[in-house]
Scaffold this motif. Structure first.
Motif, PDB file in Angstrom:
ATOM      1  N   ARG A   1       0.825  -1.215   0.000  1.00 57.96           N
ATOM      2  CA  ARG A   1       0.000   0.000   0.000  1.00 57.96           C
ATOM      3  C   ARG A   1       0.860   1.266   0.000  1.00 57.96           C
ATOM      4  NH1 ARG A   1       1.048  -0.928   5.187  1.00 57.96           N
ATOM      5  NH2 ARG A   1       0.898   0.785   6.704  1.00 57.96           N
ATOM      6  N   ILE A   2       2.094   1.190   0.490  1.00 58.31           N
ATOM      7  CA  ILE A   2       2.932   2.389   0.643  1.00 58.31           C
ATOM      8  C   ILE A   2       3.370   2.938  -0.719  1.00 58.31           C
ATOM      9  CG2 ILE A   2       5.044   3.301   1.679  1.00 58.31           C
ATOM     10  CD1 ILE A   2       4.648   1.108   3.882  1.00 58.31           C
ATOM     11  N   PRO A   3       4.046   2.149  -1.578  1.00 60.01           N
ATOM     12  CA  PRO A   3       4.363   2.690  -2.911  1.00 60.01           C
ATOM     13  C   PRO A   3       3.122   3.015  -3.731  1.00 60.01           C
ATOM     14  CG  PRO A   3       4.914   0.342  -2.784  1.00 60.01           C
ATOM     15  CD  PRO A   3       4.630   0.800  -1.397  1.00 60.01           C
ATOM     16  N   LEU A   4       2.052   2.251  -3.535  1.00 60.39           N
ATOM     17  CA  LEU A   4       0.828   2.535  -4.289  1.00 60.39           C
ATOM     18  C   LEU A   4       0.245   3.891  -3.894  1.00 60.39           C
ATOM     19  CD1 LEU A   4      -0.947  -0.956  -4.197  1.00 60.39           C
ATOM     20  CD2 LEU A   4       0.335   0.054  -6.085  1.00 60.39           C
ATOM     21  N   ALA A   5       0.291   4.201  -2.603  1.00 62.29           N
ATOM     22  CA  ALA A   5      -0.214   5.495  -2.146  1.00 62.29           C
ATOM     23  C   ALA A   5       0.595   6.633  -2.747  1.00 62.29           C
ATOM     24  CB  ALA A   5      -0.169   5.564  -0.620  1.00 62.29           C
ATOM     25  N   ASN A   6       1.920   6.463  -2.817  1.00 59.64           N
ATOM     26  CA  ASN A   6       2.765   7.486  -3.437  1.00 59.64           C
ATOM     27  C   ASN A   6       2.409   7.692  -4.904  1.00 59.64           C
ATOM     28  OD1 ASN A   6       4.993   8.490  -1.543  1.00 59.64           O
ATOM     29  ND2 ASN A   6       5.081   6.305  -1.191  1.00 59.64           N
ATOM     30  N   ALA A   7       2.265   6.577  -5.608  1.00 58.72           N
ATOM     31  CA  ALA A   7       1.975   6.663  -7.046  1.00 58.72           C
ATOM     32  C   ALA A   7       0.631   7.316  -7.299  1.00 58.72           C
ATOM     33  CB  ALA A   7       2.009   5.264  -7.662  1.00 58.72           C
ATOM     34  N   VAL A   8      -0.385   6.911  -6.547  1.00 60.44           N
ATOM     35  CA  VAL A   8      -1.729   7.461  -6.761  1.00 60.44           C
ATOM     36  C   VAL A   8      -1.762   8.953  -6.439  1.00 60.44           C
ATOM     37  CG1 VAL A   8      -4.101   7.419  -5.876  1.00 60.44           C
ATOM     38  CG2 VAL A   8      -2.967   5.296  -6.515  1.00 60.44           C
ATOM     39  N   THR A   9      -1.112   9.353  -5.369  1.00 62.59           N
ATOM     40  CA  THR A   9      -1.089  10.769  -5.007  1.00 62.59           C
ATOM     41  C   THR A   9      -0.413  11.596  -6.099  1.00 62.59           C
ATOM     42  OG1 THR A   9      -1.044  10.209  -2.652  1.00 62.59           O
ATOM     43  CG2 THR A   9      -0.335  12.428  -3.258  1.00 62.59           C
ATOM     44  N   GLU A  10       0.728  11.092  -6.602  1.00 60.18           N
ATOM     45  CA  GLU A  10       1.411  11.821  -7.671  1.00 60.18           C
ATOM     46  C   GLU A  10       0.556  11.898  -8.936  1.00 60.18           C
ATOM     47  OE1 GLU A  10       5.286  11.651 -10.658  1.00 60.18           O
ATOM     48  OE2 GLU A  10       5.174  10.221  -8.997  1.00 60.18           O
ATOM     49  N   LEU A  11      -0.038  10.782  -9.315  1.00 56.44           N
ATOM     50  CA  LEU A  11      -0.836  10.770 -10.545  1.00 56.44           C
ATOM     51  C   LEU A  11      -2.049  11.692 -10.425  1.00 56.44           C
ATOM     52  CD1 LEU A  11      -0.761   6.960 -11.444  1.00 56.44           C
ATOM     53  CD2 LEU A  11       0.566   8.800 -12.482  1.00 56.44           C
ATOM     54  N   ALA A  12      -2.696  11.678  -9.266  1.00 53.15           N
ATOM     55  CA  ALA A  12      -3.884  12.516  -9.094  1.00 53.15           C
ATOM     56  C   ALA A  12      -3.532  13.998  -9.170  1.00 53.15           C
ATOM     57  CB  ALA A  12      -4.554  12.206  -7.753  1.00 53.15           C
ATOM     58  N   LEU A  13      -2.370  14.370  -8.628  1.00 45.11           N
ATOM     59  CA  LEU A  13      -2.006  15.785  -8.572  1.00 45.11           C
ATOM     60  C   LEU A  13      -1.100  16.223  -9.717  1.00 45.11           C
ATOM     61  CD1 LEU A  13      -1.507  16.151  -4.714  1.00 45.11           C
ATOM     62  CD2 LEU A  13      -3.508  16.747  -6.090  1.00 45.11           C
ATOM     63  N   SER A  14      -0.782  15.314 -10.620  1.00 50.92           N
ATOM     64  CA  SER A  14       0.013  15.678 -11.800  1.00 50.92           C
ATOM     65  C   SER A  14      -0.837  16.447 -12.800  1.00 50.92           C
ATOM     66  CB  SER A  14       0.541  14.420 -12.496  1.00 50.92           C
ATOM     67  OG  SER A  14       1.621  13.856 -11.797  1.00 50.92           O
ATOM     68  N   PRO A  15      -0.205  17.325 -13.592  1.00 51.15           N
ATOM     69  CA  PRO A  15      -0.936  17.915 -14.722  1.00 51.15           C
ATOM     70  C   PRO A  15      -1.359  16.802 -15.673  1.00 51.15           C
ATOM     71  CG  PRO A  15       1.417  18.339 -14.903  1.00 51.15           C
ATOM     72  CD  PRO A  15       1.202  17.749 -13.539  1.00 51.15           C
ATOM     73  N   LYS A  16      -2.405  17.034 -16.411  1.00 51.23           N
ATOM     74  CA  LYS A  16      -2.988  15.977 -17.244  1.00 51.23           C
ATOM     75  C   LYS A  16      -2.878  16.319 -18.730  1.00 51.23           C
ATOM     76  CE  LYS A  16      -4.592  13.861 -13.500  1.00 51.23           C
ATOM     77  NZ  LYS A  16      -4.149  14.778 -12.452  1.00 51.23           N
ATOM     78  N   SER A  17      -2.599  15.297 -19.509  1.00 50.41           N
ATOM     79  CA  SER A  17      -2.620  15.458 -20.971  1.00 50.41           C
ATOM     80  C   SER A  17      -2.870  14.110 -21.623  1.00 50.41           C
ATOM     81  CB  SER A  17      -1.292  16.023 -21.485  1.00 50.41           C
ATOM     82  OG  SER A  17      -1.301  16.057 -22.904  1.00 50.41           O
ATOM     83  N   ASN A  18      -3.818  14.074 -22.556  1.00 53.84           N
ATOM     84  CA  ASN A  18      -4.077  12.861 -23.341  1.00 53.84           C
ATOM     85  C   ASN A  18      -3.748  13.089 -24.807  1.00 53.84           C
ATOM     86  OD1 ASN A  18      -6.122  14.554 -24.146  1.00 53.84           O
ATOM     87  ND2 ASN A  18      -7.797  13.127 -23.717  1.00 53.84           N
ATOM     88  N   SER A  19      -2.955  14.165 -25.070  1.00 54.27           N
ATOM     89  CA  SER A  19      -2.746  14.592 -26.467  1.00 54.27           C
ATOM     90  C   SER A  19      -2.040  13.541 -27.310  1.00 54.27           C
ATOM     91  CB  SER A  19      -1.947  15.899 -26.491  1.00 54.27           C
ATOM     92  OG  SER A  19      -0.704  15.732 -25.830  1.00 54.27           O
ATOM     93  N   ALA A  20      -1.073  12.828 -26.737  1.00 51.90           N
ATOM     94  CA  ALA A  20      -0.289  11.887 -27.541  1.00 51.90           C
ATOM     95  C   ALA A  20      -1.140  10.725 -28.028  1.00 51.90           C
ATOM     96  CB  ALA A  20       0.903  11.384 -26.731  1.00 51.90           C
ATOM     97  N   TYR A  21      -1.866  10.071 -27.091  1.00 53.01           N
ATOM     98  CA  TYR A  21      -2.625   8.906 -27.551  1.00 53.01           C
ATOM     99  C   TYR A  21      -3.852   9.313 -28.356  1.00 53.01           C
ATOM    100  CZ  TYR A  21      -6.785   8.464 -24.489  1.00 53.01           C
ATOM    101  OH  TYR A  21      -8.003   8.618 -23.886  1.00 53.01           O
ATOM    102  N   LYS A  22      -4.389  10.510 -28.079  1.00 54.18           N
ATOM    103  CA  LYS A  22      -5.503  10.996 -28.888  1.00 54.18           C
ATOM    104  C   LYS A  22      -5.045  11.273 -30.322  1.00 54.18           C
ATOM    105  CE  LYS A  22      -9.236  11.031 -26.395  1.00 54.18           C
ATOM    106  NZ  LYS A  22     -10.412  10.236 -26.810  1.00 54.18           N
ATOM    107  N   ALA A  23      -3.819  11.772 -30.455  1.00 53.54           N
ATOM    108  CA  ALA A  23      -3.262  12.000 -31.793  1.00 53.54           C
ATOM    109  C   ALA A  23      -3.125  10.681 -32.543  1.00 53.54           C
ATOM    110  CB  ALA A  23      -1.906  12.690 -31.679  1.00 53.54           C
ATOM    111  N   LEU A  24      -2.644   9.653 -31.839  1.00 53.71           N
ATOM    112  CA  LEU A  24      -2.529   8.341 -32.472  1.00 53.71           C
ATOM    113  C   LEU A  24      -3.902   7.782 -32.835  1.00 53.71           C
ATOM    114  CD1 LEU A  24      -0.943   5.877 -33.372  1.00 53.71           C
ATOM    115  CD2 LEU A  24      -1.030   5.052 -31.011  1.00 53.71           C
ATOM    116  N   ASP A  25      -4.882   7.959 -31.953  1.00 60.70           N
ATOM    117  CA  ASP A  25      -6.228   7.477 -32.261  1.00 60.70           C
ATOM    118  C   ASP A  25      -6.789   8.141 -33.510  1.00 60.70           C
ATOM    119  OD1 ASP A  25      -6.190   5.776 -30.129  1.00 60.70           O
ATOM    120  OD2 ASP A  25      -7.525   6.959 -28.856  1.00 60.70           O
ATOM    121  N   ALA A  26      -6.498   9.429 -33.663  1.00 64.37           N
ATOM    122  CA  ALA A  26      -6.961  10.138 -34.857  1.00 64.37           C
ATOM    123  C   ALA A  26      -6.296   9.581 -36.110  1.00 64.37           C
ATOM    124  CB  ALA A  26      -6.675  11.636 -34.718  1.00 64.37           C
ATOM    125  N   ALA A  27      -5.006   9.265 -36.003  1.00 58.15           N
ATOM    126  CA  ALA A  27      -4.296   8.673 -37.139  1.00 58.15           C
ATOM    127  C   ALA A  27      -4.845   7.285 -37.454  1.00 58.15           C
ATOM    128  CB  ALA A  27      -2.804   8.594 -36.835  1.00 58.15           C
TER     129      ALA A  27
END
Length: 424
Positions: free
Chosen positions: A315-341
């Protein structure tokens, strides 16, 4: 007194006695209208355990004074269903209350279908599974679908009060004194499962001796002992599991760290490290992406650490990872670009690779005009030179739309814009 459990004995006899589920049984709602019109139709009631699916089914039949039989799709055989149909022929009508309806095998299903079609049988199926996932469309299409929700704490308290007051089917014949803190604990720890609350109350009542005043005192300590069974239930193969996983990812995507940790806790409590691990790595690349490129490798490192440690330390490393991911800036531009292609490719929009980009590492390539006009970018200032890379059919296609939510992608956007300006 009946040897049946309290939860069974306290089942409602009419829809007016049903606790909770106001969205279905209150004035003007669908099931209420069915009853008032005296036109009960086949239906499937689905929802978490202890929400009153079977209770509602029996209450509907009793309220309308219809003959009914209760079967289980797993335990009871096709022969049992044949007997129900014969009884329906004698009575002219029959309600079949079928628990675990999602477990109907093909033989039972094929037998029931024509009788549902002719309305000889009115089936009320009960299941904890999502019928859109688990029930054959042939059965589903002949039934109305109604979802039951977990009961609110006030609903459970109402049921407890009824059980304490009912001298015939409840515990009203016993000198019980239920303290407020104990009531609160029973209602809260049941987690919306009325059956769990009533079972806990009954255990407390019959395992507690009378005091000197002849009272059965149920205090907080007794209630906690009687509700020892975890109120949290999570079927790793069930629909609720995927709902929690969905909420987990959507909470991280929405940058709600508290909700993200809540759903992580539920998944940890279920012991489902595999699903957590897979989902975290997906989230890191799908939802954070180029806004924080290091989130992917760090999420993978946290997952590997968790897998090596195992629970509870995982639970300890998982808590670190989830906290970082939740508070990180977000971008889906790369995979959305691939989906468009990919979307263009799947629509047949591809075209020939430009001649100057084709492989020229073989004898005769130059004769075919392959690669002879290619400009090697490293031979030019800033390692860039304008030339065509996309096929003619897609020469103006634009897939990548950069976001500016993170510093890394802001830098990528500057390069992207500069190149586009030089092209034009």
């Amino acid at each position: 007194m009946s040897v049946q459990p309290l939860a069974y004995r306290m089942r409602p006899s009419t829809i007016d006695d049903i606790i909770g589920q106001k969205h279905l049984v209150s004035e003007g709602k669908t099931i209420n209208r069915m009853v008032k019109a005296d036109r009960l139709a086949s239906m499937i009631l689905f929802g978490p355990p202890g929400t009153g699916k079977t209770s509602m089914a029996t209450a509907l039949a009793k309220h309308l004074q219809l003959p009914f039989k209760m079967l289980n799709a797993v335990i009871d055989k096709k022969k049992d269903m044949e007997i129900v149909v014969e009884e329906a022929k004698m009575h002219g009508e029959m309600v079949l209350i079928l628990d675990e309806v999602h477990r109907l095998d093909k033989a039972k299903q094929d037998f029931l279908l024509p009788h549902l079609e002719s309305n000889r049988l009115t089936m009320i199926g009960c299941t904890t599974s999502n019928p859109y996932h688990s029930i054959n469309p042939a059965i589903r299409s002949r039934c109305h679908l109604f979802e039951l929700y977990r009961l609110e704490e006030e609903d459970i308290k109402e049921a407890i009060h009824k059980a304490l007051a009912d001298e015939k089917e409840g515990l009203g014949h016993l000198p019980i004194q239920l303290e407020n803190e104990a009531m609160e604990h029973l209602a809260l720890s049941a987690n919306g499962d009325l059956r769990a609350a009533l079972n806990g109350l009954e255990l407390a009542a019959f395992s507690t001796p009378e005091n000197e005043e002849g009272r059965i005192m149920i205090d907080l300590a007794v209630a906690e002992e009687s509700m020892q069974k975890k109120s949290f239930s999570h079927d790793k193969g069930g629909d609720a599991h995927y709902d929690v996983l969905s909420a987990f990812q959507k909470s991280i995507r929405g940058s709600d760290v508290n909700a993200s940790l809540h759903y992580l806790a539920r998944l940890i409590e279920a012991g489902d490290l595999d699903s957590i691990a897979r989902r975290l790595v997906v989230i890191a690349y799908e939802d954070i992406g180029l806004a924080n490129p290091q989130a992917g490798p760090r999420a993978l490192a946290a997952v590997e650490a968790a897998e090596r440690l195992g629970f509870p330390e995982a639970r300890i490393p998982l808590a670190n990872a989830v906290t970082e991911l939740a508070l990180s800036p977000k971008s889906n531009s790369a995979y959305k670009a691939l989906d468009a292609a990919l979307d263009d490719i799947r629509k047949g929009k591809s075209g020939d690779v430009p001649q100057h980009l084709k492989d020229s590492h073989y004898k005769g390539a130059a004769t075919l005009g392959r690669g002879i006009e290619y400009k090697y970018p490293h031979n030019y200032p800033n390692s860039w030179i304008a030339q065509q890379y996309l096929p003619d059919k897609l020469i103006n296609a634009n897939y990548y739309e950069p976001k500016t939510t993170g510093k890394f992608e802001q830098a990528l956007k500057q390069v992207f814009d500069k190149i586009n300006n030089q092209k034009s």
